[in-house]
Design a protein around this motif. Structure first.
Motif, PDB file in Angstrom:
ATOM      1  N   UNK A 132       0.832  -1.203   0.000  1.00  0.00           N
ATOM      2  CA  UNK A 132       0.000   0.000   0.000  1.00  0.00           C
ATOM      3  C   UNK A 132       0.867   1.255   0.000  1.00  0.00           C
ATOM      4  N   UNK A 133       2.004   1.233   0.700  1.00  0.00           N
ATOM      5  CA  UNK A 133       2.891   2.394   0.728  1.00  0.00           C
ATOM      6  C   UNK A 133       3.404   2.718  -0.661  1.00  0.00           C
ATOM      7  N   UNK A 134       3.755   1.698  -1.435  1.00  0.00           N
ATOM      8  CA  UNK A 134       4.212   1.923  -2.821  1.00  0.00           C
ATOM      9  C   UNK A 134       3.075   2.440  -3.699  1.00  0.00           C
ATOM     10  N   UNK A 135       1.888   1.924  -3.506  1.00  0.00           N
ATOM     11  CA  UNK A 135       0.752   2.386  -4.301  1.00  0.00           C
ATOM     12  C   UNK A 135       0.426   3.848  -4.005  1.00  0.00           C
ATOM     13  N   UNK A 136       0.474   4.234  -2.736  1.00  0.00           N
ATOM     14  CA  UNK A 136       0.181   5.618  -2.359  1.00  0.00           C
ATOM     15  C   UNK A 136       1.210   6.560  -2.963  1.00  0.00           C
ATOM     16  N   UNK A 137       2.489   6.168  -2.960  1.00  0.00           N
ATOM     17  CA  UNK A 137       3.542   7.024  -3.515  1.00  0.00           C
ATOM     18  C   UNK A 137       3.382   7.224  -5.012  1.00  0.00           C
ATOM     19  N   UNK A 138       2.857   6.217  -5.722  1.00  0.00           N
ATOM     20  CA  UNK A 138       2.673   6.337  -7.178  1.00  0.00           C
ATOM     21  C   UNK A 138       1.343   6.986  -7.554  1.00  0.00           C
ATOM     22  N   UNK A 139       0.415   7.100  -6.630  1.00  0.00           N
ATOM     23  CA  UNK A 139      -0.934   7.549  -6.978  1.00  0.00           C
ATOM     24  C   UNK A 139      -0.986   9.023  -7.366  1.00  0.00           C
ATOM     25  N   UNK A 140      -0.253   9.887  -6.672  1.00  0.00           N
ATOM     26  CA  UNK A 140      -0.294  11.334  -6.943  1.00  0.00           C
ATOM     27  C   UNK A 140       1.141  11.862  -6.918  1.00  0.00           C
ATOM     28  N   UNK A 141       1.815  11.913  -8.063  1.00  0.00           N
ATOM     29  CA  UNK A 141       3.215  12.365  -8.091  1.00  0.00           C
ATOM     30  C   UNK A 141       3.351  13.812  -7.614  1.00  0.00           C
ATOM     31  N   UNK A 142       4.311  14.030  -6.733  1.00  0.00           N
ATOM     32  CA  UNK A 142       4.574  15.367  -6.235  1.00  0.00           C
ATOM     33  C   UNK A 142       3.697  15.815  -5.088  1.00  0.00           C
ATOM     34  N   UNK A 143       2.770  14.991  -4.640  1.00  0.00           N
ATOM     35  CA  UNK A 143       1.864  15.361  -3.542  1.00  0.00           C
ATOM     36  C   UNK A 143       2.261  14.579  -2.298  1.00  0.00           C
ATOM     37  N   UNK A 144       2.615  15.233  -1.200  1.00  0.00           N
ATOM     38  CA  UNK A 144       2.934  14.497   0.036  1.00  0.00           C
ATOM     39  C   UNK A 144       1.670  13.899   0.648  1.00  0.00           C
ATOM     40  N   UNK A 145       1.608  12.581   0.684  1.00  0.00           N
ATOM     41  CA  UNK A 145       0.429  11.868   1.176  1.00  0.00           C
ATOM     42  C   UNK A 145       0.705  11.300   2.562  1.00  0.00           C
ATOM     43  N   UNK A 146      -0.272  11.430   3.443  1.00  0.00           N
ATOM     44  CA  UNK A 146      -0.173  10.905   4.803  1.00  0.00           C
ATOM     45  C   UNK A 146      -1.308   9.928   5.041  1.00  0.00           C
ATOM     46  N   UNK A 147      -0.978   8.745   5.550  1.00  0.00           N
ATOM     47  CA  UNK A 147      -1.984   7.715   5.806  1.00  0.00           C
ATOM     48  C   UNK A 147      -2.746   8.020   7.086  1.00  0.00           C
ATOM     49  N   UNK A 148      -4.055   7.923   7.031  1.00  0.00           N
ATOM     50  CA  UNK A 148      -4.897   8.177   8.197  1.00  0.00           C
ATOM     51  C   UNK A 148      -4.884   6.966   9.123  1.00  0.00           C
ATOM     52  N   UNK A 149      -4.776   7.224  10.416  1.00  0.00           N
ATOM     53  CA  UNK A 149      -4.785   6.154  11.418  1.00  0.00           C
ATOM     54  C   UNK A 149      -6.170   5.925  12.009  1.00  0.00           C
ATOM     55  N   UNK A 150      -7.175   6.624  11.524  1.00  0.00           N
ATOM     56  CA  UNK A 150      -8.538   6.488  12.045  1.00  0.00           C
ATOM     57  C   UNK A 150      -9.216   5.268  11.432  1.00  0.00           C
ATOM     58  N   UNK A 151      -9.875   4.487  12.254  1.00  0.00           N
ATOM     59  CA  UNK A 151     -10.623   3.328  11.756  1.00  0.00           C
ATOM     60  C   UNK A 151     -11.917   3.811  11.113  1.00  0.00           C
TER      61      UNK A 151
ATOM     62  N   UNK B  25     -12.102   0.211   5.668  1.00  0.00           N
ATOM     63  CA  UNK B  25     -11.231   0.641   4.580  1.00  0.00           C
ATOM     64  C   UNK B  25     -10.202   1.612   5.139  1.00  0.00           C
ATOM     65  N   UNK B  26      -9.164   1.863   4.365  1.00  0.00           N
ATOM     66  CA  UNK B  26      -8.137   2.812   4.742  1.00  0.00           C
ATOM     67  C   UNK B  26      -7.913   3.817   3.630  1.00  0.00           C
ATOM     68  N   UNK B  27      -7.262   4.925   3.981  1.00  0.00           N
ATOM     69  CA  UNK B  27      -7.004   5.934   2.956  1.00  0.00           C
ATOM     70  C   UNK B  27      -5.838   6.807   3.377  1.00  0.00           C
ATOM     71  N   UNK B  28      -5.240   7.475   2.397  1.00  0.00           N
ATOM     72  CA  UNK B  28      -4.196   8.470   2.589  1.00  0.00           C
ATOM     73  C   UNK B  28      -4.618   9.729   1.863  1.00  0.00           C
ATOM     74  N   UNK B  29      -4.226  10.891   2.387  1.00  0.00           N
ATOM     75  CA  UNK B  29      -4.635  12.164   1.806  1.00  0.00           C
ATOM     76  C   UNK B  29      -3.471  13.130   1.825  1.00  0.00           C
ATOM     77  N   UNK B  30      -3.532  14.108   0.914  1.00  0.00           N
ATOM     78  CA  UNK B  30      -2.499  15.133   0.835  1.00  0.00           C
ATOM     79  C   UNK B  30      -2.977  16.305   0.001  1.00  0.00           C
ATOM     80  N   UNK B  31      -2.175  17.366  -0.008  1.00  0.00           N
ATOM     81  CA  UNK B  31      -2.499  18.580  -0.753  1.00  0.00           C
ATOM     82  C   UNK B  31      -1.272  19.006  -1.548  1.00  0.00           C
ATOM     83  N   UNK B  32      -1.500  19.335  -2.816  1.00  0.00           N
ATOM     84  CA  UNK B  32      -0.408  19.749  -3.684  1.00  0.00           C
ATOM     85  C   UNK B  32      -0.034  21.204  -3.424  1.00  0.00           C
TER      86      UNK B  32
END
Length: 326
Positions: A107-126, A134-141
């Protein structure tokens, strides 16, 4: 000689067999575009809309990449990827997809490839939608675009797996970047999408056994209220008190103003008096209409000594005679 004849006959037979073949062309099975209404996962009503659907059939399932409408400066396309795994024999000869679980490193590799140049942080909330956690990561360009990458695995629990059912699995990936939406708005797509695809046969059911009915149904001593969820910590108030009667009050009649008297048509209006009016002989001198106003000095003298109207004989030079001065 016999050997030569035998070889010649075999060559002729081969040529004849080639001439009688159908000559059909077989296209290897690979990714193909299907209609948007055949998507195995549908976004919620209101969007994002489906741009295209690319499907690839495997020996043990089906994969689809559903491209979604994108309004963002971040490189890449918004998409929904879905894998239906477990149905063997769906399309023999194309190979089987890896039946692997979701793991943190992948999942870490998938998140890094999903949005190039956008710092993504994985949410720890269930979090959990209608199909499970489900899980998700979010970031802002740097340009202000919001991106999320969500993942979900739908599979029955280990307790529900038996020898003849509940072996299928569905894996989903969602990539969304938008220039104007917030993280919460994009996360609402994960709660709103619908899995429309199904497996044939109970053996590949990925949802497990249906949950049992609530034990409170039909049981005495467990009231169910018409509130959201059906239950309340405090009971509903008992009794009914009618609303007080509404007394209508009569409306007050509006007071009409009397119109002021207007001068007769054709009559000239009376001119306003200029200065103080001279009293007639024998008439008492007039005072000011305003009691608080201080009288002018000439008015004070007029009140003190009065006003004498001269005689017609005392007009002109005769006014200086002794008789007219009295």
């Amino acid at each position: 000689m016999r050997l030569r004849k035998t070889i010649s006959l075999m060559a002729v037979a081969g040529v004849m067999a080639g001439c009688t073949s159908a000559g059909g062309v077989h296209q290897p099975s690979g990714p193909e575009t299907v209609a948007p209404e055949k998507a195995l996962v549908l976004p919620p009503p209101g969007g994002p809309s489906i741009v295209s659907v690319v499907e690839r059939k495997r020996g043990n399932g089906v994969e689809q990449t559903i491209s979604l409408f994108t309004s963002s400066a971040v490189p890449g396309q918004n998409f929904l990827k879905v894998q239906f795994l477990g149905a063997s024999g769906a399309n023999p000869g194309t190979g089987n997809a890896g039946f692997s679980m979701i793991n943190e490193s992948g999942i870490t590799r998938e998140v890094a490839r999903s949005a190039p140049g956008v710092p993504m942080a994985t949410s720890a909330t269930f979090l959990q939608n209608a199909y499970g956690p489900f899980g998700y990561a979010a970031g802002r360009s740097r340009a202000g675009d919001t991106c999320i990458y969500a993942w979900q695995q739908i599979r029955s629990s280990a307790a529900a797996n038996t020898q003849a059912r509940n072996f299928g699995m569905i894996q989903l990936r969602l990539r969304l970047c938008d220039a104007s939406a917030t993280e919460r708005q994009l996360l609402g797509i994960v709660y709103g999408y619908t899995v429309s695809g199904t497996f044939d046969g109970e053996i590949w059911n990925p949802y497990g056994n249906p949950p049992p009915a609530d034990g409170a149904l039909g049981r005495s001593g467990a009231p169910i209220y018409p509130d959201e969820g059906g239950y309340r910590a405090s009971p509903m108030p008992i009794g009914y008190e009618p609303a007080p009667a509404i007394v209508s009050r009569p409306r007050a009649t509006p007071v009409r103003k009397t119109p002021t008297s207007q001068p007769a048509q054709g009559a000239a209006p009376m001119p306003a008096p200029i200065g103080p009016r001279v009293p007639m002989p024998g008439e008492a001198p007039q005072t000011s209409a305003k009691p608080d106003a201080a009288p002018a000095p000439n008015q004070q003298s007029a009140r003190a000594i009065g006003v004498t109207v001269p005689s017609p004989d005392c007009i002109g030079d005769a006014a200086m005679t002794a008789a007219c001065r009295k």
